[in-house]
Design a protein around this motif. Structure first.
Motif, short mmCIF file in Angstrom:
data_model
loop_
_atom_site.label_atom_id
_atom_site.label_comp_id
_atom_site.label_asym_id
_atom_site.label_seq_id
_atom_site.Cartn_x
_atom_site.Cartn_y
_atom_site.Cartn_z
N TYR A 1 0.83 -1.21 0.00
CA TYR A 1 0.00 0.00 0.00
C TYR A 1 0.87 1.26 0.00
O TYR A 1 0.60 2.22 -0.74
N VAL A 2 1.91 1.26 0.82
CA VAL A 2 2.80 2.43 0.87
C VAL A 2 3.56 2.58 -0.44
O VAL A 2 3.67 3.69 -0.99
N GLU A 3 4.07 1.51 -0.98
CA GLU A 3 4.85 1.60 -2.21
C GLU A 3 4.00 2.02 -3.40
O GLU A 3 4.52 2.54 -4.38
N ARG A 4 2.68 1.85 -3.30
CA ARG A 4 1.78 2.32 -4.36
C ARG A 4 1.40 3.78 -4.19
O ARG A 4 0.68 4.33 -5.03
N GLY A 5 1.85 4.41 -3.11
CA GLY A 5 1.54 5.82 -2.92
C GLY A 5 0.89 6.14 -1.60
O GLY A 5 0.52 7.30 -1.36
N GLY A 6 0.75 5.18 -0.70
CA GLY A 6 0.14 5.42 0.60
C GLY A 6 1.12 6.04 1.58
O GLY A 6 2.26 6.38 1.25
N ALA A 7 0.67 6.18 2.83
CA ALA A 7 1.49 6.82 3.87
C ALA A 7 1.39 6.01 5.15
O ALA A 7 0.32 5.47 5.48
N PHE A 8 2.50 5.97 5.90
CA PHE A 8 2.56 5.18 7.13
C PHE A 8 3.35 5.95 8.18
O PHE A 8 4.43 6.47 7.90
N LEU A 9 2.77 6.05 9.38
CA LEU A 9 3.42 6.70 10.51
C LEU A 9 3.52 5.71 11.66
O LEU A 9 2.52 5.13 12.07
N HIS B 1 0.11 15.93 7.19
CA HIS B 1 -0.17 16.48 5.86
C HIS B 1 1.00 16.28 4.91
O HIS B 1 0.80 16.14 3.70
N TRP B 2 2.23 16.26 5.42
CA TRP B 2 3.35 15.92 4.55
C TRP B 2 3.24 14.48 4.07
O TRP B 2 3.48 14.18 2.90
N LEU B 3 2.87 13.59 4.98
CA LEU B 3 2.71 12.19 4.60
C LEU B 3 1.62 12.03 3.55
O LEU B 3 1.71 11.18 2.66
N MET B 4 0.58 12.87 3.62
CA MET B 4 -0.51 12.80 2.66
C MET B 4 -0.26 13.68 1.43
O MET B 4 -1.17 13.97 0.67
N LYS B 5 0.99 14.16 1.29
CA LYS B 5 1.46 14.85 0.08
C LYS B 5 0.75 16.18 -0.16
O LYS B 5 0.36 16.49 -1.28
N GLU B 6 0.62 16.97 0.88
CA GLU B 6 0.08 18.32 0.69
C GLU B 6 1.11 19.16 -0.05
O GLU B 6 2.27 19.24 0.35
N PRO B 7 0.72 19.82 -1.16
CA PRO B 7 1.70 20.57 -1.97
C PRO B 7 2.46 21.63 -1.19
O PRO B 7 3.65 21.85 -1.44
N ASP B 8 1.81 22.31 -0.24
CA ASP B 8 2.47 23.38 0.49
C ASP B 8 3.58 22.87 1.41
O ASP B 8 4.37 23.67 1.92
N LEU B 9 3.64 21.56 1.65
CA LEU B 9 4.65 21.00 2.54
C LEU B 9 5.69 20.18 1.78
O LEU B 9 6.45 19.43 2.40
N GLU B 10 5.73 20.34 0.46
CA GLU B 10 6.76 19.64 -0.32
C GLU B 10 8.13 20.28 -0.05
O GLU B 10 8.25 21.50 0.08
N GLU B 11 9.15 19.44 0.00
CA GLU B 11 10.50 19.97 0.23
C GLU B 11 10.96 20.88 -0.90
O GLU B 11 11.64 21.88 -0.67
N GLU B 12 10.62 20.52 -2.13
CA GLU B 12 10.98 21.33 -3.29
C GLU B 12 9.70 21.98 -3.81
O GLU B 12 8.82 21.32 -4.34
N ASN B 13 9.62 23.30 -3.64
CA ASN B 13 8.38 24.00 -3.97
C ASN B 13 8.70 25.37 -4.54
O ASN B 13 9.63 26.04 -4.08
N LEU B 14 7.94 25.78 -5.54
CA LEU B 14 8.10 27.09 -6.17
C LEU B 14 6.74 27.75 -6.23
O LEU B 14 5.77 27.15 -6.71
N SER B 15 6.65 28.98 -5.74
CA SER B 15 5.38 29.71 -5.77
C SER B 15 5.67 31.17 -6.07
O SER B 15 6.80 31.65 -5.93
#
Length: 389
Positions: A71-79, A208-222
């Motif tokens: 599930y994680v390797e397909r794009g899920g998140a685990f904490l 939210h980083w685990l769930m891939k929120e765009p505002d919390l991406e390490e590489e971001n341009l706005s």
């Protein structure tokens, strides 16, 4: 639970399988833990799976752990919020989850008061950057008293103890993301112990980083255009970043240098005199910003109306129709001469203005002299042969 944008489904195991007290199953008020439904049938419906101090106790078979890995390797998140059980023989590291966890337990648990610290990597990472209280050394928040000692197998260490032991690690596994908390003491912050700490904000960012929120991406341009100024913001884990390439609404391109304003954060400004869309690019990242009035005239009234076009159609002899779902509502199309009406009760006209301009005429003979002579002689010979028969 304090984040209204997250729907939390929480299960607590109150009766482990090894507990036997002779109570008939039908008289138990506890439901059977829905392992098959959660970790097989509906696993892909979850955005994030959290194991809070979970240890192997016979509830989940190895097949379910393998489902979580896939599930994680397909794009899920685990904490994984780890407690002392992570360092025990019943650790979840002794399951297929070891393939995605960034930390391997050493078997030791450290006990003693300390204040968690943000690492240099953590100061650049959006999950832990500029956490309230982290700007001073030591941080202005309460102490924790237990650490699960591990060997880092990969990923990024964002928080650590004063002597360098990892406390929070993030990693990627396939298309998904994994996080580990290596202490079970974060609850002290929520209780305000020794002043508490940013527990809610830290866990909110982490989830939210685990769930891939765009505002919390390490590489971001706005970018944003306000008051005639275009402001470009770049977040990166690198120590330097090249200039951003800006394409103005007119098509002109410019380079805007970016300066570091905080660890991992760069900004640059440029004049935005032209109205329209500014396109910003840097490597594989891109962003857009619109410059112009906040309430442009075309958005003052967005209702569909024919009133604005009626003066034009009346002056030119045209008409206005509303397109409907039925074919009967669609007018017929005719060709009309210039000066005639171009609309009727159930038809519209396309005017033949017959206005054209001839730039040049070039003539090419269809047959040259020799070719024509051969064809004529051939025709006469064919006619003579046919008459001779």
């Amino acid at each position: 639970k304090s984040d209204p944008s997250v729907d939390l489904v929480h299960f607590t195991i109150l009766r482990p399988p090894e507990k036997h007290d002779g109570t008939p199953i039908g008289e138990l008020s506890l439901i059977t833990f829905p392992t098959h439904e959660l970790f097989d049938e509906k696993l892909d419906e979850f955005d994030l799976i959290v194991f809070d101090r979970y240890k192997r106790r016979g509830v989940l078979s190895l097949g379910y752990f393998l489902n979580i890995v896939e599930y994680v390797e397909r794009g899920g998140a685990f904490l994984a919020a780890s407690g002392p059980s992570f360092a025990s023989p019943f650790s979840i590291y002794r399951t297929p989850l070891a393939a995605i966890l960034p930390a391997q337990p050493t078997g030791d648990v450290s006990v003693g008061g300390y204040r968690p610290e943000v690492t240099e990597t953590g100061r650049r990472h959006p999950v832990t950057a500029e956490l309230p209280g982290a700007e001073k050394s030591p941080p202005e928040w309460g102490r924790w008293f237990r650490t699960i000692e591990v060997d880092a197998d990969g990923g990024d260490v964002l928080m650590e103890t004063p002597d360098g032991k990892p406390l929070m690690m993030l990693a990627r596994a396939g298309e998904g993301r994994v996080a580990q908390l290596l202490s079970d003491q974060i609850w002290l912050w929520s209780r305000g112990y020794e002043g508490g700490g940013p527990q809610a904000e830290l866990l909110r960012r982490l989830a939210h980083w685990l769930m891939k929120e765009p505002d919390l991406e390490e590489e971001n341009l706005s970018a944003i255009a306000e008051g005639g100024t275009l402001t470009i913001r770049r977040r990166t884990m690198l120590e330097e970043t090249p200039p951003a390439r800006v394409t103005l609404p007119s098509g002109e391109e410019r380079e805007v240098p970016l300066e570091e304003v905080a660890p991992g954060r760069f900004e640059g400004t440029a004049e935005a005199r032209e109205l329209g869309l500014y396109r910003i690019a840097q490597g594989d990242l891109s962003a857009v910003a619109a410059a112009g009035p906040l309430n442009p005239r075309e958005f003052a009234d967005v209702r569909a109306t024919a009133e604005l076009l009626q003066p034009v159609t009346a002056a030119t002899g045209g008409g206005i129709w509303w397109a409907g779902e039925d074919a009967e509502d669609t007018p017929g199309i005719r060709s009309v001469r210039a000066g005639q009406d171009a609309a009727g009760s159930n038809w519209m006209g396309l005017r033949r203005n017959e206005q054209y301009l001839v730039h040049a005429v070039h003539q090419v003979p269809l047959l040259t002299g020799p070719v024509a002579l051969i064809l004529i002689l051939g025709t006469l010979a064919l006619a003579w042969w046919r008459e001779g028969r």
